[in-house]
Design an enzyme around this catalytic site. Structure first.
Site, PDB file in Angstrom:
ATOM      1  N   SER A   1       0.794  -1.232   0.000  1.00 14.95           N
ATOM      2  CA  SER A   1       0.000   0.000   0.000  1.00 14.95           C
ATOM      3  C   SER A   1       0.822   1.275   0.000  1.00 14.95           C
ATOM      4  O   SER A   1       0.258   2.371  -0.094  1.00 14.95           O
ATOM      5  CB  SER A   1      -0.948   0.010   1.198  1.00 14.95           C
ATOM      6  OG  SER A   1      -2.062  -0.814   0.960  1.00 14.95           O
TER       7      SER A   1
ATOM      8  N   LYS B   1       0.047   3.692  -2.696  1.00 16.66           N
ATOM      9  CA  LYS B   1      -0.999   4.709  -2.632  1.00 16.66           C
ATOM     10  C   LYS B   1      -0.427   6.127  -2.592  1.00 16.66           C
ATOM     11  O   LYS B   1      -1.148   7.097  -2.879  1.00 16.66           O
ATOM     12  CB  LYS B   1      -1.900   4.456  -1.423  1.00 16.66           C
ATOM     13  CG  LYS B   1      -2.756   3.189  -1.556  1.00 16.66           C
ATOM     14  CD  LYS B   1      -3.678   3.021  -0.356  1.00 16.66           C
ATOM     15  CE  LYS B   1      -4.639   1.843  -0.529  1.00 16.66           C
ATOM     16  NZ  LYS B   1      -3.986   0.534  -0.360  1.00 16.66           N
TER      17      LYS B   1
ATOM     18  N   LYS C   1       2.918   6.511   4.978  1.00 14.87           N
ATOM     19  CA  LYS C   1       2.099   5.420   4.432  1.00 14.87           C
ATOM     20  C   LYS C   1       2.683   4.051   4.785  1.00 14.87           C
ATOM     21  O   LYS C   1       3.857   3.783   4.555  1.00 14.87           O
ATOM     22  CB  LYS C   1       1.987   5.543   2.910  1.00 14.87           C
ATOM     23  CG  LYS C   1       0.923   4.635   2.330  1.00 14.87           C
ATOM     24  CD  LYS C   1      -0.470   5.115   2.694  1.00 14.87           C
ATOM     25  CE  LYS C   1      -1.519   4.045   2.585  1.00 14.87           C
ATOM     26  NZ  LYS C   1      -1.445   3.007   3.631  1.00 14.87           N
TER      27      LYS C   1
ATOM     28  N   SER D   1      -6.138   3.556   4.496  1.00 16.21           N
ATOM     29  CA  SER D   1      -5.593   2.753   3.402  1.00 16.21           C
ATOM     30  C   SER D   1      -6.686   1.976   2.673  1.00 16.21           C
ATOM     31  O   SER D   1      -6.472   0.846   2.210  1.00 16.21           O
ATOM     32  CB  SER D   1      -4.522   1.784   3.920  1.00 16.21           C
ATOM     33  OG  SER D   1      -3.710   1.313   2.860  1.00 16.21           O
TER      34      SER D   1
END
Length: 428
Positions: free
Chosen positions: A51, A54, A240, A115
């Site tokens: 992730s 992202k 993140k 997320s």
């Protein structure tokens, strides 16, 4: 280009001797202001990013918002793809209604805080029309930053097998996004420089999605290093996390203390027993931040007005003065240790051997490149050298016509006499 070297010392970049004892597949630590790499461990191998992908979706969305192509209040209508994916809460999702519509701001907050994967796909579809088309934008974006070691199969970082057959056409059924730690750090570096407001959302520890409605869901941030959370670390305000079986427990974090911001990336962190966990990735990140904040500070490695001994000036043609003084235009400062300051050696590069009058103060005539004498410097996340312009420190006006005439006459007789003496010397 005329090269005037103060020290004949080839510059090589090697792994620094420092060992932080990180049990990770890769790690990197950089200064967020200059991109100076402070630590690197296997930072250039392409690995699963999960992730952390992202951040690219955030980057492209914030670009589109800034350009006016997308608005925060713009509505997204749920598709079969985003509806199906959103129902899998185990994939970190906020469930979307099959017939629902959501603002881009709602989807962005779900992506950045929780997320949320379906929300990420929804943003990709809004911007590009389809996730497949969005992959092209992702590729163009990272290539614009100089990144080539990437593999993108979706916008979320999930393994394609989790997308219930909706994975973008042409991508492998079990494909997963890949990049190196250095490339991820470079993305974070530019994201923070161009869109610092990304942290306004990334630092939110908890928020309710669709508060006040029957769809209300509490979104808790997966970045447990944020204030008040279990692995709280002073100054952390982003950025993140990423977790899949393939990528392991990974994290791109950023923290600021005393106006010094660092960016750390850890990939596939494990504990002493080789087991991946949330704690393992945040422990590894803590070690990086501790190292950066305790061992490094901004140091001046070359002062403004620095003059290279023996090269204090360059010649001026047809000027009231025969030479003009030169020096560095400004100081060079960077994040380093006090012990390392003396290990940077300057090399002067001049663009020309002489200037023609009139010369204005501040005219760039070359540059000084600083190299680490021991060849143990990691360099910068964007590559390149540590340089500063060398400029003229005064004006030199063009000489008048009479002065130039007599100078020319003097030069003529000087050259003539030189020719005669050479001739006579040749006879005898």
């Amino acid at each position: 280009m005329l090269l005037l070297s103060l020290f004949v010392q080839p510059a090589t970049k090697t792994q620094a001797a420092t060992d932080l004892g990180l049990t990770v597949d890769a790690a990197i630590l950089i200064d967020a202001s200059t991109g100076k790499i402070l630590y690197e461990q296997n930072g250039y191998e392409s690995l699963g990013v999960a992730s952390m992908s992202k951040m690219i979706t955030e980057y492209i969305l914030l670009d589109a918002i800034k350009a006016g192509d997308i608005s925060w209040d713009q509505k997204y209508q749920v598709t079969d793809y985003t509806y199906a994916i959103s129902q899998k809460r185990a994939l970190s999702n906020v469930p979307l209604r099959e017939d629902g519509s959501y603002t881009i701001r709602e989807l962005y907050e779900a992506m950045a805080i929780y997320s949320a994967n379906a929300a990420t796909v929804a943003i990709a579809e809004t911007i590009a029309g389809s996730e497949k088309a969005f992959l092209e934008l992702m590729g163009k974006k990272v290539e614009s930053l100089g990144i080539t070691d990437y593999t993108f199969v979706n916008s979320t970082g999930l393994n394609n097998k989790d997308l219930q057959g909706y994975h973008p056409e042409g991508t492998a059924e079990d494909g997963e996004n890949m990049m190196s730690a250095a490339s991820i750090a470079l993305i974070a570096y530019h994201l923070l420089k161009e869109h610092p407001d990304v942290l306004d959302t990334a630092k939110v520890t908890e928020k309710t999605f669709r508060e006040g409605t029957s769809d209300a869901i509490v979104m808790k941030n997966w970045n447990f290093m944020l204030p008040g959370l279990i692995y709280e670390y002073e100054g952390v305000d982003g950025l993140k996390t990423g977790t899949t079986d393939f990528a392991g427990h990974s994290f791109t974090g950023t923290a600021v203390r005393n106006d010094q911001r660092l960016i750390a990336v850890v990939m596939k962190a494990v504990d002493a027993n080789g087991e991946g966990s949330y704690k393992a990735r945040f422990d590894a990140t803590k070690k990086l931040f501790d190292y950066g904040f305790t061992q490094f500070s901004e140091q001046e490695v070359l002062p403004a007005g620095f003059v290279v001994e023996g090269n204090e000036s360059i010649d001026v043609i047809k000027g009231k003065a025969d030479t003009v003084n030169i020096a560095t235009a400004e100081a060079i400062s960077l994040m380093t240790t006090k012990d390392d300051v003396a290990k940077f050696t300057p090399t002067l590069f001049l663009d020309e051997e002489a200037l023609e009058a009139g010369v204005e103060k501040g005219t760039v005539v070359g540059k000084i490149v600083l190299e680490h004498a021991e060849g143990k410097d990691y360099g910068f996340i964007e590559g390149g050298d540590l340089t500063v312009d060398v400029v003229t420190t005064e004006n030199v006006e063009r000489a008048g016509g009479i002065s130039l005439f007599f100078a020319g006459v003097g030069s003529f007789f000087k050259n003539l006499w030189g020719g005669v003496t050479d001739f006579v010397g040749g006879i005898f």
